[in-house]
Design an enzyme around this catalytic site. Structure first.
Site, PDB file in Angstrom:
ATOM      1  N   SER A 195      55.562  17.377  17.153  1.00 17.65           N
ATOM      2  CA  SER A 195      54.175  16.988  17.349  1.00 17.65           C
ATOM      3  C   SER A 195      53.328  17.881  16.457  1.00 17.65           C
ATOM      4  O   SER A 195      53.477  19.108  16.469  1.00 17.65           O
ATOM      5  CB  SER A 195      53.774  17.151  18.815  1.00 17.65           C
ATOM      6  OG  SER A 195      52.478  16.626  19.026  1.00 17.65           O
ATOM      7  N   GLU A 196      52.468  17.267  15.648  1.00 15.47           N
ATOM      8  CA  GLU A 196      51.880  18.012  14.534  1.00 15.47           C
ATOM      9  C   GLU A 196      50.880  19.076  14.943  1.00 15.47           C
ATOM     10  O   GLU A 196      50.464  19.888  14.115  1.00 15.47           O
ATOM     11  CB  GLU A 196      51.280  17.052  13.495  1.00 15.47           C
ATOM     12  CG  GLU A 196      50.128  16.208  13.978  1.00 15.47           C
ATOM     13  CD  GLU A 196      50.586  14.846  14.496  1.00 15.47           C
ATOM     14  OE1 GLU A 196      51.742  14.729  14.943  1.00 15.47           O
ATOM     15  OE2 GLU A 196      49.777  13.895  14.439  1.00 15.47           O
ATOM     16  N   ASN A 197      50.482  19.109  16.217  1.00 18.32           N
ATOM     17  CA  ASN A 197      49.639  20.214  16.654  1.00 18.32           C
ATOM     18  C   ASN A 197      50.420  21.514  16.796  1.00 18.32           C
ATOM     19  O   ASN A 197      49.819  22.557  17.048  1.00 18.32           O
ATOM     20  CB  ASN A 197      48.910  19.871  17.965  1.00 18.32           C
ATOM     21  CG  ASN A 197      49.847  19.411  19.062  1.00 18.32           C
ATOM     22  OD1 ASN A 197      50.772  18.648  18.807  1.00 18.32           O
ATOM     23  ND2 ASN A 197      49.616  19.862  20.276  1.00 18.32           N
TER      24      ASN A 197
END
Lengths: 214, 238, 238, 214
Positions: free
Chosen positions: A46-48
């Site tokens: 998840s890119e966060n």
């Protein structure tokens, strides 16, 4: 009969090989996590700033500081890790993410993808969409074949603002599976009882059908 | 180590730092990882015309959206404005300027600002509106767009644990942009859930070295709002 | 998570990866933080014409200098060659090519390679021989030189603790270039003092996520040679 | 009488203010750590990835994996931290290191510094010298005023390969303290009993003496 959303999701999940690191875009692609084939181990990114993303938490497990890029509460599986946004996107741009499955508004025969904004409508911003489209080693787009008003979403050239150029390897729609092939789409799989004619009629570019497609 | 970094609260930590028209970086992601007390204090101070650099400028009326509600924000540089009716309204009305940057480019621009780099070539945004007006170059057969570093007058960051030297540890996905923003401002103020004693953090366990943190204070009982509370049933798979 | 990363030893972990003329990144700093078993295995394999990217190419006949002794190295990209008689001799004789890069530029070039960037502008080296043949540009009144990313066929890194997913923790200043090199190679092999069980490392305590590590093995009893053993008397200040 | 090495070191240490983050170069600058004035707290940075560097270890404390940039065994003080080389040099280039005290071979009136290599001699490489010279917020050079053969080391223009341009704020030599001032050196302090004439004779550029220097 065209594929249901669940069938589309299952077809996308079949693209995942054992050991892959995969990013699933917001919306329908998120559902792919629930249809990973048995025996296939996948690490979700998840890119966060999260690798090893697990399912939504049980009610008692909810932690406001464990969220995915869509700001939904999630869990972290054993072996998972967290890191800052610079390293997270280094993973994406550096080709370390084996596969990104993203939603789409339009895909062109060149592989150009539009999925972040529609002129005249209030934009939400691109978030991580441009990085994922430009950076992941392989990009698969999961979208309906045509818009509700019948407008083609597999097109010769984009009419909407691009997210990234020549990035899409494969499009999975309710009518089948299509690979951008430069000046046409190659249909490599068709939903049951969907005809070549229907696909051709609903596609805004030339479609060629692989001999084995049936 | 550098002395006198520790302050009693947000008011003390931000004393003398706030002024109209300044540029503030904020390290949260959505409503997670926000320096909530710092935001409240900036709201209380009434400074206006702020330039905000943050992945989101709050959401659902919370986080940095508090500053939007107070009409304190002139300009926002972010990657995502969905779920933020205050920003949407003021953007549509033309009272707040918005520059959108891809999330990874935003992170890298902040890092570059903190790392003293003059810019970098990234493949993200090539062939899109993001590349308009920027140099695009072919390097070894691939096209890249030149992006510039970002710096701020002030960074407000949130961490789980800090020590008197300003060393920080973050918790879970509240990390995100926090350690990056801390490196790229003239002054960085850290708001920590727990302030531990000097030397209590093992040198290997520090996520962000204290050199990047100029002022620090402890704030308990953060709200940590949830934007989308998603759960699965008690039994069975998701 | 990704399966089958764990191997029994260096020989198994490097099986099929070594070939003449390949580019290898090594994460040690001086004689600290070296993947000692990997170096021994590369020596044993007899591959030649290697391009080594590492801050030092060993020292005092140890570390990567073992490969120099075996005449396996054709080219070195590093920041420092002092204290390395093997390299000095072969460099002077013209049998090994040496490219010097400032240490920070070297670190940033490796990071850029791992992060998919096409290059970056750094102030380091402007007006020096390092900038010769490179683009120098004025950005906001300061001069920067354009430096290019580095990638390798193989990275050998050393960590204190690893898990079956390839997540790593480093110990003290043995960290240095190790996490950077791990990101910038087609295949990264990690040699760890201790291989723990899956999930034993807290997600917040992982220095390098396992996505960057393709093969991992445990190696006990590392030599950890000391280059300069400096001490202070038992009593009193330094 | 010119300053001893120890006096030079003490004079350099007087440049350090409370709370500073400081990098000390290899050689004589390293000694500055032993002469920090009482009441001044300084955090030492070592560019291999260490903040809060302490003194050499006791014999029983020696840890081969705790070293400084000169590869000497050192210790880590309470509050210290370790990090990778990219972050370490981000600190340097990003202006987070308040002061670097470096050795020198030549300093020019422009502030240009040469301290990494001599043509015709085997080089050791620049290591972190170029990053420190170009990146630290303030650079002070600690060197003898002239070479053993009498050649000037404070010069109009460098004869040796540059480490960085216009980077030096101050030079501390055995004869005094000198600030590069564009087209001359400004002498702001003189060792006891060293005359203006001696300084002028041993300097390869114009020296102007501040009125208060005596």
């Amino acid at each position: 009969m065209s594929w249901s959303q669940d069938q589309m999701v299952a077809r996308a999940a079949a693209e995942i090989a054992d050991g892959m690191y995969v990013n699933l875009g917001i919306g329908l692609p998120t559902e792919v996590a629930n249809r990973i084939p048995p025996g296939v181990t996948v690490t979700l990114h998840s890119e966060n700033g999260l690798l090893g993303m697990g399912p939504f938490p049980l009610d008692a497990e909810v932690d406001p500081q464990i969220i995915n890029a869509g700001k939904q509460t999630v869990t972290i599986l054993p072996g998972g890790s967290v890191f800052d946004s610079a390293l997270s996107f280094a993973m994406i741009r550096g080709g370390h993410i084996d596969l990104a499955i993203l939603g789409g508004l339009e895909v062109a025969v060149s592989g150009d993808l539009a999925n972040w904004t529609v002129p005249g409508k209030m934009t939400t911003g691109m978030g991580g969409a441009m990085d994922l489209a430009a950076g992941a080693r392989r990009v698969i787009v999961l979208q309906t074949h045509a818009a509700k008003n019948g407008a083609a979403k597999l097109v010769r050239t984009l009419s909407l603002p691009a997210t990234a150029l020549a990035c899409t390897s494969r499009v999975i729609t309710d009518l089948g599976v299509f690979d951008p092939a430069g000046d046409h789409f190659k249909c490599i799989e068709r939903a049951a009882n969907v005809t070549d004619d229907e696909i051709t009629a609903k596609t805004g570019a030339t479609v060629r059908f692989a001999p084995t497609v049936g | 180590m550098a002395s006198n970094k520790v302050h009693a609260d947000a008011s003390a930590a931000l004393a003398g730092l706030l002024r109209d028209g300044m540029t503030i970086m904020a390290g949260g992601f959505g409503l997670s990882g926000n320096a909530e007390r710092c935001i409240d204090e900036i709201a209380r101070s009434g400074v206006r015309g702020l330039h905000i650099i943050s992945n989101n400028c709050g959401n659902q009326g919370q986080g940095l959206a508090i500053l939007l509600k107070g009409r304190q924000v002139a300009r926002v540089l972010c990657s995502f404005i969905g779920g933020n009716p205050d920003l949407a309204e003021q953007y549509a009305a033309g009272t707040v300027a918005v520059e959108l940057s891809p999330q990874g480019t935003l992170a890298e621009r902040i890092r570059a600002g903190g790392a003293g780099l003059g810019g970098f070539f990234t493949p993200t945004g090539v062939g899109t509106s993001v590349a308009e007006g920027k140099e695009v170059r072919d390097i070894d057969g691939k096209r890249y767009v030149l992006e510039k570093p970002l710096r701020a007058d002030l960074a407000i960051v949130r961490a789980a644990v800090g020590d008197p030297d300003g060393n920080l540890r973050f918790y879970r996905t509240a990390r995100a942009f926090n350690p990056l923003c801390a490196t790229a401002a003239r002054v960085t103020v850290a708001e920590v859930d727990h302030l531990c004693g000097k030397g209590e953090l093992d040198p290997d366990d520090i996520h962000l070295p204290g050199i990047f943190v100029h002022r620090i204070f402890e704030a308990k009982d953060h709200k940590n709002p949830i934007e989308f509370r998603t759960t699965r049933p008690t039994s069975g798979t998701p």
